[in-house]
Scaffold this motif. Sequence first.
Motif, short mmCIF file in Angstrom:
data_model
loop_
_atom_site.label_atom_id
_atom_site.label_comp_id
_atom_site.label_asym_id
_atom_site.label_seq_id
_atom_site.Cartn_x
_atom_site.Cartn_y
_atom_site.Cartn_z
N MET A 101 0.13 0.77 6.67
CA MET A 101 0.41 1.67 5.64
C MET A 101 2.10 1.86 5.30
O MET A 101 2.53 1.96 6.28
N VAL A 114 -7.76 3.22 9.38
CA VAL A 114 -6.93 2.55 8.35
C VAL A 114 -6.32 1.29 8.54
O VAL A 114 -6.18 0.38 7.92
N PRO A 138 -5.04 9.74 0.14
CA PRO A 138 -4.64 9.75 -1.19
C PRO A 138 -4.59 10.60 -1.98
O PRO A 138 -4.23 10.86 -3.31
N ALA A 175 -8.38 -3.94 -4.83
CA ALA A 175 -8.69 -2.60 -4.90
C ALA A 175 -7.69 -1.70 -5.06
O ALA A 175 -7.65 -0.71 -5.47
N GLU A 176 -6.29 -2.18 -5.18
CA GLU A 176 -5.27 -1.62 -5.46
C GLU A 176 -4.96 -1.51 -6.90
O GLU A 176 -4.13 -0.64 -7.36
N ASP A 177 -5.72 -2.12 -7.52
CA ASP A 177 -5.47 -1.89 -8.98
C ASP A 177 -6.11 -0.78 -9.72
O ASP A 177 -7.47 -0.51 -9.39
N LEU A 178 -5.63 0.18 -10.56
CA LEU A 178 -6.22 1.13 -11.10
C LEU A 178 -6.98 1.02 -12.39
O LEU A 178 -6.18 -0.05 -13.13
N TYR A 219 -9.11 3.20 -0.72
CA TYR A 219 -10.32 3.97 -0.59
C TYR A 219 -10.48 4.95 0.47
O TYR A 219 -10.19 4.40 1.56
N ILE A 273 1.85 6.02 -7.63
CA ILE A 273 0.25 6.08 -7.69
C ILE A 273 -0.29 4.84 -7.08
O ILE A 273 -1.41 4.98 -6.38
N ARG A 274 0.35 3.72 -7.33
CA ARG A 274 -0.29 2.52 -6.91
C ARG A 274 -0.11 2.36 -5.51
O ARG A 274 -0.76 1.74 -4.84
N ARG A 305 -0.01 4.48 -3.10
CA ARG A 305 -0.88 5.18 -2.16
C ARG A 305 -2.50 5.03 -2.55
O ARG A 305 -3.22 5.63 -2.00
N SER A 306 -2.76 3.91 -3.42
CA SER A 306 -3.97 3.89 -3.74
C SER A 306 -4.88 3.18 -2.57
O SER A 306 -4.58 2.15 -2.28
N ILE A 330 -12.16 6.78 3.37
CA ILE A 330 -13.33 6.41 4.04
C ILE A 330 -14.53 7.48 4.09
O ILE A 330 -13.92 8.48 4.68
N TRP A 376 -6.64 7.56 -15.07
CA TRP A 376 -6.42 6.50 -14.33
C TRP A 376 -7.05 6.48 -13.03
O TRP A 376 -6.96 7.40 -12.40
N VAL A 382 -6.71 9.38 -10.15
CA VAL A 382 -5.67 9.60 -9.68
C VAL A 382 -4.49 10.19 -10.77
O VAL A 382 -3.44 10.93 -10.50
N ASP A 427 -8.98 5.21 -9.24
CA ASP A 427 -8.88 4.42 -8.13
C ASP A 427 -10.57 4.49 -7.68
O ASP A 427 -10.92 5.28 -6.99
N GLY A 428 -11.20 3.28 -8.17
CA GLY A 428 -12.53 3.53 -7.88
C GLY A 428 -13.24 4.54 -8.66
O GLY A 428 -13.15 4.45 -9.86
#
Lengths: 177, 184, 452
Positions: free
Chosen positions: C26, C56, C34, C65-68, B180, B174-175, B177-178, B182, C89, C96, C91-92
């Motif tokens: 990536m 991207v 995602p 931003a990667e922290d959930l 934002y 999960i981490r 692929r996190s 667009i 959890w 997720v 993401d923003g």
Amino acid sequence: MKDGTTPPESVFTTTLDKMVRWARAGSLWPLPFGTACCAIEFMSVVSSHYDLARFGAEVVRFSPRQSDMMIVAGTVVDKQAPILKLIYEQMCAPKWVISMGVCASSGGFYRAYHVMQGIDEIVPVDVYVPGCPPTPEGLIYSILKLQEKIERGEPSHWQIEAERETAQARKQQLVGV
Amino acid sequence: MAEFVAENLRRRFGDALERVSDEHGDLTVWVDRARVHEVLEHCKRDSELDFCFCMDVTAVDYLTLGGTPRFAVVYHLYSLKTGKRVRVKTGVPEDDPVVQTAVDVWKSTDWFEREVYDMFGIRFEGHPNMKRILCHRDFQGHPLRKDYPADLRWKLLRPDDLLDEISSDEMKRIRARSSYPISE
Amino acid sequence: MVFKDAALTPEEMPKTTPVPNPHGRMPTGVSWEPIESGAGQAVARARGVRVERHLVEELEVDPLAEDLMVVNIGPSHPAMHGTFRLKCWLDGETIVKAIPEIGYLHRCFEKMSEMHPWQEVFPYTDRLNYMSPFLNNVGYAMAVEKLLGIEIPQRAQRIRVILGELSRVMDHFVCVGTNLVDLGALTNFWYLFRGREEIYSLLEHVSGARMMVAYGRIGGLMRDVHEGFEDEVRALLKSLPAYIDDVDRLITDNRIFIDRTRGVHGIRAEEAIDWGWTGPCLRAAGVPYDVRKAHPYYDYDQFDWQIPVGTTGDVYDRYLVRMEEMRQSLSIVEQALDDLPEGPVNIDDWSISPPPKDKVYNTIEGMVAHFKLTFEGVQVPPGEVYSYTEAGNGELGFYLVSEGGGHPFRIHCRAPCFAIYQNIGPSLEGYMLSDIVAILGSLNVIAGELDR
């Protein structure tokens, strides 16, 4: 005072006290800790037919920091107990608790392995409302009774418990335990 | 009524079926514990039977009635195409309360099997999350067993943090692929 | 401005500059989207979100931003549903991972029912789906009657249909009302609760209690309906459609509501069936399965009514299905009322249904029958049965096992919400936090039924 006596109550402080009590009673913001069927009766009470807003409980706040009266409506089971205690402790003083319905007051007719036999096992309760579920008139009556209790100046059960705990702690300190 | 269901099952699993009964309009089939997964899979995949719904999974404790085995796990199946229902029962002994899970056949058996484990102590082998579902984490014993007293309570001090339901590999994925998405 | 009280002056405050993505490009093997689940992609497409790969790779992503973020929703939460917990959890704002936890209202219905005689289980069944208590009574009574092999009088059947359908309308009132409150539309809640109060008045007149009526009995009903029942129901049939129409006018074509609910939590029919969904949620997904039509009981096949069926199974479809179901229920009530036969409401067997009081006090058979029923309970012959009805949320099943005595040996309630709520964990991935309230409200998860 220096000679150890308590100062006499002046007219100013008693009137101020009365005003504060009147204000507190007239604007009790409920925290509906609704779990089961009683929560639906509570929803009926805040609805337009049995409007609770006319008694000052207009603002139903689901946050413990912003409310002063917790209405535990519905069965509290053993799994829910730590959450009830946490929410109660997060409320700011002064706070009152109304135990709505027989399930919250004494476990109701669920004498079972997972049901708490009354929320007074963990939180101090000011008003118990019987009924399964209590009629909306019953709940309104209980809020009026709570308002009378506040206006009379009786300490809420939170205060009684808190005072008992401090007295116990002080005694232990003196005894040196 | 549902004779073709009984016929189909007898043809395919003659030896695994211990008993077939049809009382009150409900077809009940007792199956040997080792073959129950096979039978359930056949019930779903077979085009004549096509039991697409697993409505219910539950168990019964026959302790006070005596006899062996002590438990029976009960599956209620329903077919949308034929409109027929069947009850598949399998006996589970007290000393080895394990049954193979049916989660790979119908996803709906997920929580029903967890509830059977919670209430009776029957484990389902292969279940992704064999954990108590209704009673709290510090509850001991299995309450719907006949030898469990109805008002024996256990105290819970701290709520469950649920972190055991998510594995560290899953957290890493999960981490990774996190990011934002667009938007315009 | 100089902030003298601040610990650091503005010049000393650390500067946050975006750090380039430490992965560089990536990581390979990971799809850029995602949201991997099909539902989430549908969501993204429905909202017009287009994801461009080249943008991207040039993007500089802040490592924070990667922290959930972990958000725990419930079990005590402002959304007006029962007590269940959802640990998310985020993401923003996008979920997720979501893990549900239930059991916060496990009131041990099945164990309690083993401790009481058959007829004393009715109040426990009331409190299963407490939005429509009478439907649970009917479900349980039907199961015991199936095991006993009896058929209740025609009048009792019709009254069960009338009050059952009104209970279903009550259930949908609350579901739609609370769903809309959580989305911010408070007015409808007042309207629909006003309608609910009117049904409460009727139920109070009929049985003595507003909500927990416990009106059903093995072999019929608690007592016959009062004088003026028909007029009261006709008055209800005139006033309730007005509430439904009011909400319809406000909400159905409302741009904000459509934006918030269209495309949210759609589900395919095969998936819904595999998860064991029944009821309005399944019908919204396109499967026309309703127990009243598929396996009719109490003359439901003789009334003229239809099953509303949706297409995508999203929140909007569920709302529409429920609104239409309310109208169909009221039409059934009207038809049943037009054809209400006279006669007894209880079966004429004193070993199942208690004898009338004048017989109890004046005849020895009546007294003995009353005594036996009260002390020993209804003697149900040994056997097992699974009986199912269409409750507010879907197929409510009761699996009864009897050993021949006055107490049930085992009662299992197959709650429709239990099957519906199971797939909330996997299916919420890709939706936003604010979608959760819409989804939970539309599923109509009632904790009393979920946890029993």
